[in-house]
Each structure stands twice: as C-alpha cells, then as structure tokens.
Design an enzyme around this catalytic site. Structure first.
Site, PDB file in Angstrom:
ATOM      1  N   ASP A   1       8.123 -18.342  95.744  1.00 32.91           N
ATOM      2  CA  ASP A   1       8.870 -17.091  95.687  1.00 32.91           C
ATOM      3  C   ASP A   1       9.657 -16.990  94.385  1.00 32.91           C
ATOM      4  O   ASP A   1      10.462 -17.860  94.064  1.00 32.91           O
ATOM      5  CB  ASP A   1       9.835 -17.013  96.880  1.00 32.91           C
TER       6      ASP A   1
ATOM      7  N   SER B   1      15.741 -22.286  97.756  1.00 31.08           N
ATOM      8  CA  SER B   1      15.262 -22.465  99.129  1.00 31.08           C
ATOM      9  C   SER B   1      15.635 -23.863  99.587  1.00 31.08           C
ATOM     10  O   SER B   1      16.799 -24.247  99.477  1.00 31.08           O
ATOM     11  CB  SER B   1      13.754 -22.204  99.193  1.00 31.08           C
TER      12      SER B   1
ATOM     13  N   HIS C   1      17.101 -18.887 100.691  1.00 29.36           N
ATOM     14  CA  HIS C   1      16.361 -18.877 101.947  1.00 29.36           C
ATOM     15  C   HIS C   1      17.040 -19.816 102.937  1.00 29.36           C
ATOM     16  O   HIS C   1      17.314 -20.971 102.602  1.00 29.36           O
ATOM     17  CB  HIS C   1      14.922 -19.355 101.741  1.00 29.36           C
TER      18      HIS C   1
END
Length: 357
Positions: A291, A171, A198
């Site tokens: 996540d 991310s 992400h």
C-alpha cells in the site's frame, strides 16, 4: 512447523483461537495459558516461535507478561484483542513499546461475512512475525528511550526548503516507529503531518492518546472538513479514506477500498500529490503488503521528497521494500534519520493553517 503459544484467560476465545490456528497445516499449537504466570512457565518450557496474547487477564496482565517475556525469553508477540476500549487500547500500545510486534483483531464468528478476511490476516501476521528477530529487553531499560533518542544532523536544506506537508504511511510494526519519530520532533516543529496507520478497528483513539504522551505536538484523529494546521499531527480514522483539498482542508470519505484497505496510504499519497505536488514529503514505514508504494513513485516523479524505512529497522519490510524496488524512495533511512530529515524539512514555516500559506 511453526510453534505457537496462546495466552488467553477466556475459555471461549481460547478455544476459538485454537480452532482457527489448527486450520493452518504449518502451525502447531504447543500450549495455551490462562494468565501471565502460566505463560512465563510455558514460554520457558516450550520455547514457542510466536506468542499470541490477550491484554486483559487476571493476576499478571498482558502488558506485564509481555515485558517479562521480552526480558527473559525474547519471542515475537502478537496482541489479539476482541474489544477496543480506550484503556485497553492504551495498554496494547504500551505492550508494543515493551516489545510486542503486532496488533490483530479477534476474528468475528463463522457467520460473519468478514470472518475469512480477519482470519486470513491473523494467520498471515502470525507467520510473518515468526520470521522477525527480536532482542532482549533488559529490566532496567526505560521503554521510552527509543522515542527520546535525538536524531543526528542531516543537512538537506536545498531538498526540503519548499516542503509544505508531510504524509506518512505505516502498517505492521508501525506504532513504535511512529512514536519514536514523533517524539524526536521539537515542540516548535512547523509542518503538519498526515498519517495513515493500518490497525485493528476501534484502536485509533487509543493510538492517538498513546502518541500524545510522548509527542510535544498536538495529535488528533482527523475530522472531516477541518483545516490542516502546521505543527499538528492528524491520524486517519477507522473506515474512512483521508485526503486533502486545495486550501488545506481534510476530507474524509467512504470511497472504495484501495489495495483492499480503508484508510489507505495510496489514497492519501495520491491526494497529497495532486494538491501539494513537489511541496510534499512522503514516507513509507514498516508494514505488510505494498500500500502506497506505487503512489510514492508518482510523488517522486512530481518532485516530492520521498523516503522509505530501511530493512534493518523494519519489523516487516513489505511496504517500504516494494517502494524501494520501484525506485520510489529518494532516501532510505532508519527512524532516527527520518526524524532528522523531517526537522530539516520543517524549518521554513510557522504554525498557521495551510489555507494561509
């Protein structure tokens, strides 16, 4: 108070960002520049904690401005973009090479149902980036040097001899780390890599094209129904969950969000665990949130090889840090050691579709 400088040539976008940031009681807007020349003067005068920058500007563009700032007054830089044309996307990722830390989408208007979510993500990113320690980028430095760095030797043959697939989740701060890892892998690297990164919607194709410039392996935006070929890199597209099925085929779905995300690292990791189990290598890189952390633990329990990026090299140690707290990572490594590990893991297989393995 967190001091923020805005660099944006469009008056409506500039005023919108000022209004948005002013809604946070702990953020102080110390200035707003219309181009790179004004920005360099403002950085020297105000010494902001965080800089928010647009890529497309007259005179000195966002890429050159980011480079100059990192050479003269190193400051956390967040790129804010309202569009994702291919050239803008490529320029954005080059700015991240030059030292920008994060990319966020310009929040939609107040009437849009996604406004609050996007605005919240932007404010959270700005606050997190203020905590990141940045270093000076010298003018003579080549911005691909980290990517070209050769990994040290890691002898893990017994651990990796059964590996069939590699899954990576990242991310905030992930793009430069992924670039450095992929650039260190040789042309004859023989395992497939599946990646969930992400990022703001619309930038995936530009991200893939940027990675391709320094990676010797083919890099693709994943397509529904295609077979995974070893030695290829597949990046999850916007707004789709990515998983694999038996026989080595990629499936893209509109399944529900996981951890509020689509694509989600957790979704990919769970799929990898179900199909490949102990034949998997899974890695969590820098990023906000958690996540994939729980799924990395489950993968470890099935016998998979699990890795997490170390805190020292992470822009934000949220995702890998959560995995480490869960004792989910068998190895905690910096990017160059992760690359060395993956090279060791790939020694067994040839470049063939996984359905033939």
């Amino acid at each position: 108070m967190l001091k923020v400088l805005i660099i944006e040539d469009s008056p409506p976008k500039r005023e919108f960002l000022i209004h948005l940031l002013a809604s946070a009681p702990d953020i102080l807007i110390i200035g707003a520049a219309r181009n790179g020349d004004e920005a360099l003067e403002a950085v020297q005068r105000y010494r902001p904690d965080v800089i928010m920058i647009d890529i497309n500007m007259p005179k000195m563009g966002g890429l050159e401005t980011a480079r100059r700032i990192m050479e003269t007054h190193p400051t956390p830089i967040v790129v804010v973009s309202g569009s994702a044309g291919l050239q803008e996307a490529l320029t954005t990722f080059r700015a991240m090479e030059a030292g920008a830390l994060a990319l966020v989408g310009l929040p939609s208007g107040l009437a849009d149902p996604n406004h609050d979510i996007m605005a919240g993500e932007l404010l959270q990113t700005v606050k997190l980036m203020a905590e990141v320690k940045v270093v000076r980028r010298w003018p003579q430095a080549k911005y691909h040097t980290t990517a070209a760095r050769q990994p040290g030797n890691i002898s893990l043959t017994q651990e990796t001899s059964r590996s069939k697939v590699i899954a990576i989740g990242a991310s905030t701060g992930g793009p430069p780390v992924l670039q450095s890892i992929l650039a260190a892998l040789p042309k004859n690297f023989s395992l497939p890599l599946l990646i969930v990164q992400h990022m703001a919607p619309g930038f995936v194709q530009g991200f893939v094209d940027w990675l391709s410039q320094s990676c010797s392996m083919p890099v693709h935006v994943a397509r529904h129904g295609e077979y995974i070929i070893s030695g290829h890199v597949y990046v999850a597209p916007d707004e789709f969950q990515m998983k694999v099925e038996y026989g080595g085929k990629i499936l893209l779905t509109r399944d529900e969000l996981k951890n509020g995300l689509r694509p989600s690292v957790a979704y990919l990791f769970r799929s990898i665990m179900e199909v490949y189990g102990s034949g998997s290598v899974a890695c969590l890189l820098t990023g906000m949130g958690r996540d994939g952390a729980e799924e990395l633990r489950l993968l470890k329990e099935t016998g998979a090889i699990t890795l997490a990026q170390d805190k020292e090299s992470s822009v934000v140690h949220g995702m890998p840090g959560e995995a480490i707290k869960l004792d989910a990572a068998r190895f905690v490594l910096p990017p160059e050691k992760i690359a060395a590990f993956l090279i060791e893991a790939a020694k067994k297989y040839e470049k063939v579709p996984l359905k033939n393995l």
